[in-house]
Structure formats: C-alpha cells, structure tokens
Write an enzyme that holds these catalytic residues in place. Structure first.
Site, short mmCIF file in Angstrom:
data_model
loop_
_atom_site.label_atom_id
_atom_site.label_comp_id
_atom_site.label_asym_id
_atom_site.label_seq_id
_atom_site.Cartn_x
_atom_site.Cartn_y
_atom_site.Cartn_z
N TRP A 1 -21.60 11.40 -19.45
CA TRP A 1 -21.98 11.40 -18.02
C TRP A 1 -23.33 12.08 -17.83
O TRP A 1 -23.69 12.99 -18.58
CB TRP A 1 -20.92 12.16 -17.19
CG TRP A 1 -19.52 11.69 -17.37
CD1 TRP A 1 -18.49 12.39 -17.92
CD2 TRP A 1 -18.97 10.42 -16.98
NE1 TRP A 1 -17.33 11.64 -17.91
CE2 TRP A 1 -17.59 10.43 -17.34
CE3 TRP A 1 -19.48 9.27 -16.37
CZ2 TRP A 1 -16.74 9.36 -17.11
CZ3 TRP A 1 -18.63 8.21 -16.14
CH2 TRP A 1 -17.29 8.26 -16.51
N ASN A 33 -10.60 1.91 2.99
CA ASN A 33 -10.19 1.80 1.57
C ASN A 33 -11.14 0.96 0.74
O ASN A 33 -11.51 1.32 -0.37
CB ASN A 33 -8.78 1.22 1.48
CG ASN A 33 -8.33 1.08 0.04
OD1 ASN A 33 -8.27 2.06 -0.69
ND2 ASN A 33 -8.04 -0.14 -0.39
N TRP A 37 -16.56 10.89 -12.68
CA TRP A 37 -15.70 10.58 -11.53
C TRP A 37 -15.14 11.84 -10.88
O TRP A 37 -14.84 11.86 -9.68
CB TRP A 37 -14.57 9.64 -11.94
CG TRP A 37 -13.72 10.13 -13.08
CD1 TRP A 37 -13.96 9.98 -14.41
CD2 TRP A 37 -12.49 10.87 -12.99
NE1 TRP A 37 -12.97 10.57 -15.15
CE2 TRP A 37 -12.05 11.12 -14.31
CE3 TRP A 37 -11.72 11.33 -11.93
CZ2 TRP A 37 -10.87 11.82 -14.59
CZ3 TRP A 37 -10.54 12.03 -12.21
CH2 TRP A 37 -10.13 12.27 -13.53
N TRP A 48 1.78 1.74 -3.49
CA TRP A 48 0.71 2.35 -4.29
C TRP A 48 0.76 3.87 -4.12
O TRP A 48 0.58 4.62 -5.07
CB TRP A 48 -0.67 1.86 -3.83
CG TRP A 48 -1.15 0.64 -4.55
CD1 TRP A 48 -1.24 -0.62 -4.05
CD2 TRP A 48 -1.64 0.56 -5.91
NE1 TRP A 48 -1.73 -1.48 -5.00
CE2 TRP A 48 -1.99 -0.79 -6.15
CE3 TRP A 48 -1.80 1.49 -6.94
CZ2 TRP A 48 -2.50 -1.21 -7.38
CZ3 TRP A 48 -2.31 1.06 -8.16
CH2 TRP A 48 -2.65 -0.28 -8.37
N TRP A 85 -9.78 7.40 -7.74
CA TRP A 85 -10.98 7.66 -8.56
C TRP A 85 -10.78 7.18 -9.99
O TRP A 85 -11.67 6.60 -10.60
CB TRP A 85 -11.37 9.14 -8.50
CG TRP A 85 -12.22 9.39 -7.29
CD1 TRP A 85 -11.80 9.85 -6.08
CD2 TRP A 85 -13.61 9.12 -7.16
NE1 TRP A 85 -12.85 9.88 -5.20
CE2 TRP A 85 -13.98 9.45 -5.84
CE3 TRP A 85 -14.60 8.64 -8.01
CZ2 TRP A 85 -15.28 9.31 -5.36
CZ3 TRP A 85 -15.90 8.49 -7.54
CH2 TRP A 85 -16.23 8.83 -6.24
N GLU A 123 0.84 -1.21 0.00
CA GLU A 123 0.00 0.00 0.00
C GLU A 123 0.87 1.25 0.00
O GLU A 123 0.55 2.24 -0.66
CB GLU A 123 -0.94 0.02 1.22
CG GLU A 123 -1.94 -1.12 1.26
CD GLU A 123 -2.74 -1.28 -0.03
OE1 GLU A 123 -3.14 -0.26 -0.62
OE2 GLU A 123 -2.95 -2.43 -0.47
P1 FAD Z 1 -3.36 1.62 5.42
O1 FAD Z 1 -4.10 0.46 4.87
O2 FAD Z 1 -2.83 1.50 6.79
O3 FAD Z 1 -2.18 1.93 4.39
C1 FAD Z 1 -0.98 2.61 4.77
C2 FAD Z 1 -0.78 3.85 3.94
O4 FAD Z 1 -0.58 3.51 2.58
C3 FAD Z 1 -1.99 4.78 3.96
O5 FAD Z 1 -1.99 5.57 5.11
C4 FAD Z 1 -1.78 5.56 2.67
O6 FAD Z 1 -0.84 6.59 2.82
C5 FAD Z 1 -1.17 4.51 1.74
N1 FAD Z 1 -2.21 3.87 0.94
C6 FAD Z 1 -2.99 2.82 1.30
N2 FAD Z 1 -3.78 2.45 0.27
C7 FAD Z 1 -3.49 3.29 -0.75
C8 FAD Z 1 -3.97 3.42 -2.09
N3 FAD Z 1 -4.90 2.58 -2.60
N4 FAD Z 1 -3.49 4.41 -2.85
C9 FAD Z 1 -2.54 5.26 -2.38
N5 FAD Z 1 -2.04 5.17 -1.13
C10 FAD Z 1 -2.50 4.20 -0.33
N6 FAD Z 1 -5.57 7.95 0.27
C11 FAD Z 1 -5.16 9.12 0.76
O7 FAD Z 1 -4.18 9.16 1.53
N7 FAD Z 1 -5.79 10.28 0.42
C12 FAD Z 1 -6.87 10.30 -0.41
O8 FAD Z 1 -7.41 11.37 -0.71
C13 FAD Z 1 -7.34 9.06 -0.91
N8 FAD Z 1 -8.43 9.00 -1.71
C14 FAD Z 1 -8.85 7.78 -2.21
C15 FAD Z 1 -9.96 7.74 -3.08
C16 FAD Z 1 -10.39 6.53 -3.62
C17 FAD Z 1 -11.59 6.50 -4.56
C18 FAD Z 1 -9.72 5.34 -3.27
C19 FAD Z 1 -10.19 4.02 -3.84
C20 FAD Z 1 -8.62 5.37 -2.42
C21 FAD Z 1 -8.17 6.58 -1.89
N9 FAD Z 1 -7.06 6.65 -1.01
C22 FAD Z 1 -6.63 7.86 -0.54
C23 FAD Z 1 -6.27 5.44 -0.70
C24 FAD Z 1 -6.69 4.67 0.57
O9 FAD Z 1 -8.07 4.45 0.57
C25 FAD Z 1 -6.30 5.38 1.85
O10 FAD Z 1 -4.94 5.76 1.80
C26 FAD Z 1 -6.47 4.46 3.07
O11 FAD Z 1 -7.81 4.05 3.18
C27 FAD Z 1 -6.04 5.18 4.32
O12 FAD Z 1 -6.25 4.39 5.44
P2 FAD Z 1 -5.02 3.85 6.31
O13 FAD Z 1 -4.10 4.96 6.64
O14 FAD Z 1 -5.60 3.08 7.43
O15 FAD Z 1 -4.31 2.90 5.24
#
Ligand code: FAD
Length: 473
Positions: A308, A343, A361, A279, A384, A276
């Site tokens: 859309w 997420n 979107w 990502w 998105w 993650e």
């Molecule tokens: P954990 O699961 O603990 O992951 C650790 C860290 O990895 C997160 O804190 C984050 O920095 C990064 N991360 C995790 N998943 C992703 C991912 N898919 N893409 C990029 N980085 C990731 N994340 C944001 O930080 N800001 C946003 O504005 C954001 N918008 C999103 C919009 C959509 C439609 C989707 C599908 C995902 C989005 N994410 C975003 C990614 C992800 O959902 C969140 O980072 C995550 O839910 C944060 O929770 P956590 O800190 O407990 O993550």
C-alpha cells in the site's frame, strides 16, 4: 423484592427488545435499566460525532419511554470496558440485583467484556439474547456445521430457516406495578464531541423510526429494486442508523416487510430489501465466527502483502471530496455533510481509494467510522473488505470500478453530482462526468480540481501490486 437489571447497549428501544421483555416477564420483580457510556473507548475507535449525538438523543428518548413504563434508567460512565465490569458490580450490589439481562454484541472486545462481567457477578444470574439479528450467529451453517463463506448459499439457508420458523416480534412491556415515574427526568449527557444530525433525515425516537419503516414499506419498497442503485433518488430506507443503535430491531423490519409484501420470502416484491437485511446478518455471523475481522485483519491472508502507498495528499483529497472525479467527490461530500452515504456510492468510493489510490482499505474503514452516523463495525468492515477484495465473497481483485463510467451509469444526468458540487453548475450535462475535458475544450477555468490520478495507469499499478502480493514476490 427481586430486582432485575437490563443493561442497554446497542438496543435503544422498548418495543421488541428481547432482554427487556425477559426482564419484565416476572410481574412482581422490580426492573431497573442501565446504560454505560464509554467515551474514552469511543475516542479510540473514532465514533462519528453525529452518531454520538444520535445516540444521546435516543438515550433521552429511551429514558422517557422506560419512565412511562415505571422503569428508571441509570446512566453511568466508564473509561474502559474493564471499568464497565466494576460499574455493573457496583450497580448490582447497590440495588441488590438478582438477575442481569442483556442483548449480545458480537464484536470481540464487547464479547470479552461480557464474559468478564459474567465471571465477576457470582451471585447474579446473567441472561444474554440474540436480539440484533434475525437468526443467531452459528445457527446458519453448512452440512459440516461450518459458517458459509459465500453469501448466496448463506442466504438460501437463511431463507429456508425463516420460512420454517419466523422469529416473533414482541410488544413493549406493560407499565410496571406502581405506574409511570412521574418525577422530572434529568437530561442524559455524555462527555463526547457531538455534531447535530438532520432530524428530518434520521428518526429522533422509536415512534418516528417505526413510522419511517411503515412509510418505506408502504410507499417505497415496491420500487426499491429499481431505484436503490441511483443516489439521486430517495429510494432506500435510511434506517441503517436505527438498526446500528437498535432503535429498530431486524424482526420489526422483517414483520413490517412481510405485512406489506408477504411474497418477499419467496423472492417476490420486497425480496431485494430482505436481501440487504440478510447481508447485514451475514457480516454479523462472520465477525462472530472469525473474530480477527474485528481486529481489521483481512479474510484473505495474502492480501496483507499488498504494498500500500502511504496516505498522502491524494488521501486528503479523497476525504475532502476533491479528487477531480465528480461522483467520488459528491459522495464524500454527502457523507462529510450528513453522516450518511448511499450504498452504491460507498462501493464506488471504497474501490477508488483502494484500487485507484492504492491506499490500505483500513484507512478508508477508519475514516468512514469517524464520519458515518450508521457506523457499524461488522457492516463497515464487510463493505470495505468486499471493495478491497480482501474479504470473504468479495469482488475479485481484478474487478476495478472506473469512477467515470460508474458515475455515468448511476448518475447519468449528474443530478446527484450537481447537488453536492456547486462548482460544476456551469458544466453541461453531457460533460458532467469529465468536467476537465470540457473546461479544456471551452477554455473555461473551473474552481474544481483536475483528476488526481490517471485511472488507466492506476488500474495497471494496482493489478501489479495485487499480483505481486498473491505470488509472494
Ligand atoms: P437499505 O437499502 O434500506 O437497506 C436496509 C438495511 O439493510 C440497511 O439499513 C442496513 O442495515 C442493511 N444493509 C443494506 N445494505 C447492506 C450491506 N451491503 N451490508 C450490510 N448491511 C446492509 N452499513 C451500515 O449500517 N454501517 C456501516 O458502517 C456501513 N459501512 C459500509 C461501508 C462500505 C464500504 C459499504 C460498501 C457498505 C457499508 N454499509 C454499512 C452497508 C450499506 O451501504 C448501508 O447499510 C446502507 O447504505 C444504509 O442505507 P439504508 O438504510 O437506506 O439501506
């Protein structure tokens, strides 16, 4: 005496801050810190009031942490990014600054602003650092020196680089000569709407963020792979806002992860969390290589021809968590109430908006930014575009989540749904994902809407709309 200026932006911490570390290296230089708030810019981009409150609270924590090290923090306001250039020029002239240190931001407006600052400061040395990433954008490329467009090969190349050369983590700088600043600090305030955030859910200073990281790595990481898709379980780190605003660095996350789970680098326990973090890097590298993403253009051109629908009552119902699909509504209510969404749920509600309601979107992207405490352009745009099948390495457009089966799969017993939709308390667990059917059968009137769309029909319409756009009809 030489004066070094550290310009803080999305790096609100004293530990492992590359710009701050470099500025403090020369012992006999005096070090000054600066933050420039741009509320007008935040308004334009609809920064969530909870993110603003988190930012201001961490600016106060940063001011304190810097003062303990003998470094004063100046907080200025600029209307636009162009005005930031003038502010920096004035500060440099007033304090006879010889060198400016800052950590890069990769969004296009921020890069243009930084270039303008460097051009304006003729007699000041400027040094930028790749601090908010593990590996600098542009440093993980294919054999042809191109940015990877697909995540898995990017990740494999990324991991090879990490195994060869792990980026170091730096301590906070020592107290400067002259000692800590003993004067009373005026609280930092910014003229921007703010909404309180839950201080138990989101760390209130750097020490809390580090403690949360330690606790997560010691106690939750081993189960992360199994738990992370189930929103009723507190199975993820909730550190995203700390990474977005730089209260933690990704290097701190990586080092802490490897301390508890060194096998993560080789695909063992902890690898799913590292994935993650990668990502997050992927999306940052992408917006740097393809700046048009920052202007909300799709990565796949033909998807811009999708017809859309105009956002209407269905869009408002989605925003308010009143679509009649319990998993969608519980997720939206979680975000509206706390500023954070799990997420798995972000993926499901994004797919629903785009592929069930056929709404652009970018409407969803904008709404998320206006609500999320962790709103981050690169990750939000990436998420998105993934859900809308408009991005690089996105879900194929014909993959459309069914909101009912997604609910059944990831919140089987409806535990998460019940937390956020008290109107469904009377509905038995077997019917929690289809309450309208149960209500009809048992002749109960629920204070909860019926589904706003028929998923099957919506799916057909979306496939037709994407097909038409792809074929250029
Ligand atoms: P954990 O699961 O603990 O992951 C650790 C860290 O990895 C997160 O804190 C984050 O920095 C990064 N991360 C995790 N998943 C992703 C991912 N898919 N893409 C990029 N980085 C990731 N994340 C944001 O930080 N800001 C946003 O504005 C954001 N918008 C999103 C919009 C959509 C439609 C989707 C599908 C995902 C989005 N994410 C975003 C990614 C992800 O959902 C969140 O980072 C995550 O839910 C944060 O929770 P956590 O800190 O407990 O993550």
């Amino acid at each position: 005496m030489t004066t070094h200026l550290v310009w803080f932006r999305t790096d609100l911490r004293v530990h492992d801050n590359l710009a701050l570390t470099a500025a403090c290296r020369q012992q006999d230089a005096s070090v000054l810190a600066l933050y420039i708030a741009t509320p007008a810019q935040w308004r334009q981009h609809q920064m969530a009031p909870r993110q603003a409150a988190f930012l201001v609270s961490h600016l106060n924590a940063l001011q304190q942490a810097l003062a303990e090290r003998g470094i004063p923090l100046l907080v200025k306001t600029a209307n636009t990014y162009a005005d930031s250039v003038t502010v920096i020029e004035e500060v440099c002239a007033a304090h006879d600054v010889s060198a400016l240190f800052y950590n890069y931001q990769y969004e296009i407006n921020e890069r243009q602003r930084d270039a303008a600052v460097e051009r304006a400061l003729e007699n000041v040395t400027c040094q930028g650092f790749d601090d908010s990433v593990l590996l600098a954008p542009g440093s993980v490329t294919t054999g042809n020196h191109e940015m990877y467009k697909v995540f898995t090969p990017f990740k494999n190349a990324f991991l090879r680089r990490l195994r060869d050369d792990l980026p170091a983590c730096h301590h906070a700088p020592a107290v400067r000569e002259g000692g800590a600043l003993n004067r009373a600090l005026s609280p930092v305030t910014v003229d921007y709407p703010q909404q309180p955030f839950d201080a138990d859910a989101f760390p209130v200073n750097e020490q809390h963020a580090l403690a949360r990281l330690r606790h997560f790595c010691q106690h939750a990481l081993a189960r992360y792979d199994a738990d992370r898709d189930f929103p009723a379980i507190d199975g993820t780190s909730r550190l995203s806002v700390c990474l977005t605003l730089g209260v933690l660095s990704p290097r701190q996350c990586l080092h802490r992860l490897l301390k508890t789970h060194p096998e993560a680098l080789e695909g063992g326990t902890g690898a799913a969390w590292l994935n993650e973090l990668i990502w997050r890097e992927f999306y940052r590298h992408l917006i740097t290589r393809y700046p048009q993403l920052c202007k909300h253009q799709p990565f796949i051109d033909w998807t811009d021809r999708v017809a859309w629908k105009t956002p209407d009552a269905a869009f408002t119902a989605w925003q308010n968590g009143e679509t009649g699909f319990p998993i969608i509504d519980a997720a939206m209510r979680q975000m509206n109430a706390t500023g954070w969404m799990h997420n798995r749920l972000r993926m499901i509600v994004a797919s629903f908006l785009v592929k069930d309601l056929l709404i652009d979107w970018r409407e969803g992207e904008r709404y998320f930014m206006s609500q999320l405490i962790d709103g981050d352009l690169a990750a939000n745009n990436g998420g998105w575009q993934w859900a809308a099948s408009t991005g690089t390495d996105a879900a194929p457009y014909f993959r459309i989540f069914n909101p009912t089966t997604q609910g059944e799969k990831f919140d089987k017993a409806g535990e998460f749904i019940r937390r956020w939709i008290p109107e469904l308390a009377v509905v038995p667990t077997a019917a929690i994902h289809t309450p309208w059917q149960w209500a009809d059968k048992s002749q109960v009137i629920l204070d909860y809407p019926r589904p706003t769309v028929d998923h099957k029909q919506a799916r057909e319409a979306t496939l037709a709309a994407y097909d038409a756009a792809r074929k250029g009809w």
